[in-house]
Design a protein around this motif. Sequence first.
Motif, PDB file in Angstrom:
ATOM      1  N   PHE A   1      -2.658  -2.764  -8.615  1.00  0.00           N
ATOM      2  CA  PHE A   1      -1.471  -2.402  -9.403  1.00  0.00           C
ATOM      3  C   PHE A   1      -1.867  -2.001 -10.825  1.00  0.00           C
ATOM      4  O   PHE A   1      -1.288  -1.091 -11.409  1.00  0.00           O
ATOM      5  CB  PHE A   1      -0.439  -3.548  -9.404  1.00  0.00           C
ATOM      6  N   GLU A   2      -2.860  -2.705 -11.375  1.00  0.00           N
ATOM      7  CA  GLU A   2      -3.346  -2.342 -12.719  1.00  0.00           C
ATOM      8  C   GLU A   2      -3.891  -0.912 -12.706  1.00  0.00           C
ATOM      9  O   GLU A   2      -3.541  -0.100 -13.553  1.00  0.00           O
ATOM     10  CB  GLU A   2      -4.492  -3.278 -13.147  1.00  0.00           C
ATOM     11  N   SER A   3      -4.755  -0.637 -11.718  1.00  0.00           N
ATOM     12  CA  SER A   3      -5.469   0.644 -11.779  1.00  0.00           C
ATOM     13  C   SER A   3      -4.702   1.806 -11.160  1.00  0.00           C
ATOM     14  O   SER A   3      -4.931   2.952 -11.522  1.00  0.00           O
ATOM     15  CB  SER A   3      -6.844   0.515 -11.122  1.00  0.00           C
ATOM     16  N   GLU A   4      -3.767   1.517 -10.252  1.00  0.00           N
ATOM     17  CA  GLU A   4      -3.111   2.642  -9.577  1.00  0.00           C
ATOM     18  C   GLU A   4      -1.629   2.804  -9.907  1.00  0.00           C
ATOM     19  O   GLU A   4      -1.026   3.822  -9.590  1.00  0.00           O
ATOM     20  CB  GLU A   4      -3.284   2.508  -8.054  1.00  0.00           C
ATOM     21  N   VAL A   5      -1.019   1.774 -10.509  1.00  0.00           N
ATOM     22  CA  VAL A   5       0.411   1.890 -10.857  1.00  0.00           C
ATOM     23  C   VAL A   5       0.575   1.839 -12.381  1.00  0.00           C
ATOM     24  O   VAL A   5       1.005   2.804 -13.006  1.00  0.00           O
ATOM     25  CB  VAL A   5       1.251   0.775 -10.184  1.00  0.00           C
ATOM     26  N   LEU A   6       0.184   0.709 -12.981  1.00  0.00           N
ATOM     27  CA  LEU A   6       0.407   0.545 -14.419  1.00  0.00           C
ATOM     28  C   LEU A   6      -0.365   1.577 -15.233  1.00  0.00           C
ATOM     29  O   LEU A   6       0.106   2.019 -16.287  1.00  0.00           O
ATOM     30  CB  LEU A   6       0.008  -0.870 -14.852  1.00  0.00           C
TER      31      LEU A   6
ATOM     32  N   ASP B   1       0.834  -1.196   0.000  1.00  0.00           N
ATOM     33  CA  ASP B   1       0.000   0.000   0.000  1.00  0.00           C
ATOM     34  C   ASP B   1       0.880   1.262   0.000  1.00  0.00           C
ATOM     35  O   ASP B   1       0.627   2.216  -0.738  1.00  0.00           O
ATOM     36  CB  ASP B   1      -0.915  -0.041   1.233  1.00  0.00           C
ATOM     37  N   MET B   2       1.947   1.235   0.802  1.00  0.00           N
ATOM     38  CA  MET B   2       2.865   2.390   0.816  1.00  0.00           C
ATOM     39  C   MET B   2       3.525   2.554  -0.556  1.00  0.00           C
ATOM     40  O   MET B   2       3.709   3.666  -1.049  1.00  0.00           O
ATOM     41  CB  MET B   2       3.957   2.195   1.869  1.00  0.00           C
ATOM     42  N   PHE B   3       3.880   1.413  -1.169  1.00  0.00           N
ATOM     43  CA  PHE B   3       4.526   1.453  -2.489  1.00  0.00           C
ATOM     44  C   PHE B   3       3.591   2.115  -3.506  1.00  0.00           C
ATOM     45  O   PHE B   3       4.001   2.978  -4.283  1.00  0.00           O
ATOM     46  CB  PHE B   3       4.873   0.023  -2.927  1.00  0.00           C
ATOM     47  N   ILE B   4       2.319   1.699  -3.478  1.00  0.00           N
ATOM     48  CA  ILE B   4       1.346   2.263  -4.424  1.00  0.00           C
ATOM     49  C   ILE B   4       1.199   3.771  -4.184  1.00  0.00           C
ATOM     50  O   ILE B   4       1.124   4.561  -5.120  1.00  0.00           O
ATOM     51  CB  ILE B   4      -0.018   1.544  -4.280  1.00  0.00           C
ATOM     52  N   LYS B   5       1.214   4.160  -2.924  1.00  0.00           N
ATOM     53  CA  LYS B   5       1.063   5.594  -2.606  1.00  0.00           C
ATOM     54  C   LYS B   5       2.362   6.376  -2.779  1.00  0.00           C
ATOM     55  O   LYS B   5       2.371   7.603  -2.688  1.00  0.00           O
ATOM     56  CB  LYS B   5       0.584   5.746  -1.160  1.00  0.00           C
ATOM     57  N   GLY B   6       3.459   5.657  -2.962  1.00  0.00           N
ATOM     58  CA  GLY B   6       4.745   6.343  -3.162  1.00  0.00           C
ATOM     59  C   GLY B   6       5.369   6.834  -1.879  1.00  0.00           C
ATOM     60  O   GLY B   6       6.143   7.796  -1.888  1.00  0.00           O
TER      61      GLY B   6
ATOM     62  N   THR C   1       6.398   4.972  -9.996  1.00  0.00           N
ATOM     63  CA  THR C   1       5.980   5.480 -11.319  1.00  0.00           C
ATOM     64  C   THR C   1       6.690   6.794 -11.647  1.00  0.00           C
ATOM     65  O   THR C   1       7.190   6.974 -12.757  1.00  0.00           O
ATOM     66  CB  THR C   1       4.452   5.723 -11.394  1.00  0.00           C
ATOM     67  N   GLU C   2       6.720   7.692 -10.655  1.00  0.00           N
ATOM     68  CA  GLU C   2       7.405   8.968 -10.927  1.00  0.00           C
ATOM     69  C   GLU C   2       8.885   8.732 -11.218  1.00  0.00           C
ATOM     70  O   GLU C   2       9.483   9.382 -12.063  1.00  0.00           O
ATOM     71  CB  GLU C   2       7.260   9.910  -9.723  1.00  0.00           C
ATOM     72  N   HIS C   3       9.464   7.776 -10.496  1.00  0.00           N
ATOM     73  CA  HIS C   3      10.890   7.474 -10.661  1.00  0.00           C
ATOM     74  C   HIS C   3      11.184   7.007 -12.083  1.00  0.00           C
ATOM     75  O   HIS C   3      12.077   7.534 -12.765  1.00  0.00           O
ATOM     76  CB  HIS C   3      11.263   6.377  -9.649  1.00  0.00           C
ATOM     77  N   VAL C   4      10.434   6.022 -12.562  1.00  0.00           N
ATOM     78  CA  VAL C   4      10.733   5.483 -13.902  1.00  0.00           C
ATOM     79  C   VAL C   4      10.397   6.508 -14.991  1.00  0.00           C
ATOM     80  O   VAL C   4      11.158   6.658 -15.956  1.00  0.00           O
ATOM     81  CB  VAL C   4      10.035   4.137 -14.213  1.00  0.00           C
ATOM     82  N   LEU C   5       9.287   7.223 -14.799  1.00  0.00           N
ATOM     83  CA  LEU C   5       8.901   8.167 -15.861  1.00  0.00           C
ATOM     84  C   LEU C   5       9.861   9.354 -15.935  1.00  0.00           C
ATOM     85  O   LEU C   5      10.089   9.912 -17.006  1.00  0.00           O
ATOM     86  CB  LEU C   5       7.455   8.641 -15.663  1.00  0.00           C
ATOM     87  N   ASP C   6      10.429   9.717 -14.794  1.00  0.00           N
ATOM     88  CA  ASP C   6      11.408  10.804 -14.756  1.00  0.00           C
ATOM     89  C   ASP C   6      12.606  10.483 -15.669  1.00  0.00           C
ATOM     90  O   ASP C   6      13.103  11.348 -16.406  1.00  0.00           O
ATOM     91  CB  ASP C   6      11.863  10.953 -13.289  1.00  0.00           C
TER      92      ASP C   6
END
Length: 302
Positions: free
Chosen positions: A283-288, A171-176, A184-189
Motif C-alpha cells: 500500500f505504501e509503494s503502490e497506493v500512497l 490485490d484487485m484494489f491495488i490494481k484498480g 487513487t484515480e477516484h480521489v485524485l479526480d
Amino acid sequence: MASDESETLVQEIDGEYQHGKAAFVKGVRMPHVFAYQTGFKDFLENFETRQDDVFIIGFPRSGTTWLQEITWQIFNDGAISKEPIGHRVQFFDEAKFPHTTQPDITTRPSPRLMKTHLPFHAVPKGTSDASRCKYIYVARTPHDVVVSYYLFDLKMAPLTGYSGPFEYFADMFIKGTTYWGSWTEHVLDSWKHKDDANVLFLTYEDLKENLPSQIRLIAKFVGKSLTEETMERIAKQCTFNEMKKNASAYWMMTRDGELPNYLRRGQIGGWKDSFTPELTARFESEVLSKLEGTGLQFGSGQ
Ligand code: A3P
C-alpha cells in the motif's frame, strides 16, 4: 480495459476468483447488474442536473451513507426518518437497476440529494448557471476502505458475486480492478476540483474526529442556515451508535429482499487487524506513493 464506447460485459476471470461481472460506462467499471443493458449509459448521458441538486460522491465504503444521512438531516432541520436512506438520498448508480425500489430520480422534486460512487469526471455536470449543481466528496484512508469493501462484498456476493479471500481482493484494489475502479484515480479526480466553488472535499477521518465542525461546513456549503442547537443535534444523531439504532434505514432494499446493513464498525484504523506487513508495504509503494506531491495525505499511521 474497455473504451468509453464499448460498454461491453466483461467477465473478470483473474485466476481462480472473479469479481462478478462488470460493465464499463464512461470507462468506469460498474457492477453489471446496474449498468449492463439496463439503460444506465443513456440515463447518465442525458441526465439533466438542476442548480439545487447535491451529489454526494465517494469510492465505496468511504462514508457515503454517513454523508447521505448528515446531508439529509441538514436539509430537513435535524429530522429523523425511518424511511430507507436510498429513498431519501438516492443512489444514483442504481437508478436503472431492474430491482431497485428507489423512486425515479428524474421526476423528483427539488432539491434532489443523490449519492454516487462514480468518479468525479463521470458525474453529470451542468453547463449553464441554471444547471450547475453542488458536489460533496468524501475520501477515506484506503487501508480502511479495502477492508470494509471486502467484507461488504462478501455479504453482497448474491448480487455482485465476489467470494474470494482478502489477499486477492486487496490485490484487485491495488490494481484498480474492483467495481468503480482505482481508488487513487477516484480521489485524485475530485481532489483536482477541491477549490472549485461548487465542490466540497471532506474526509472520513475529519468527520470522525470533529463531526460538528464538518456539519457546519456542509450546511454553509449547501446554503442551509441552521441554528447552532440544530447542528449540534444533527451531530449527535449522526454518530455511528445513533445511526446504528435506526438500522432499518440503512439496509439496501431490493424487490428480492434485504441486503446487508451499511454500518459495520465505523472506526479509523481497523485495517491493522487484517493487513500483513507485506500488504502494508505494498500500500505504501503502490497506493500512497501515487498521492505524493498532490497535497492529499493518507498514511499507514492512521
Ligand atoms: P466500516 O465497514 O469500516 O465500519 P459507505 O457508506 O460509503 O459504503 O461507507 C461505509 C463505511 O462507513 C462503513 O465502514 C460504515 O460502518 C461507515 N459508517 C457509516 N455510518 C457511519 C457513522 N455514522 N460513523 C462512522 N462510520 C460510519
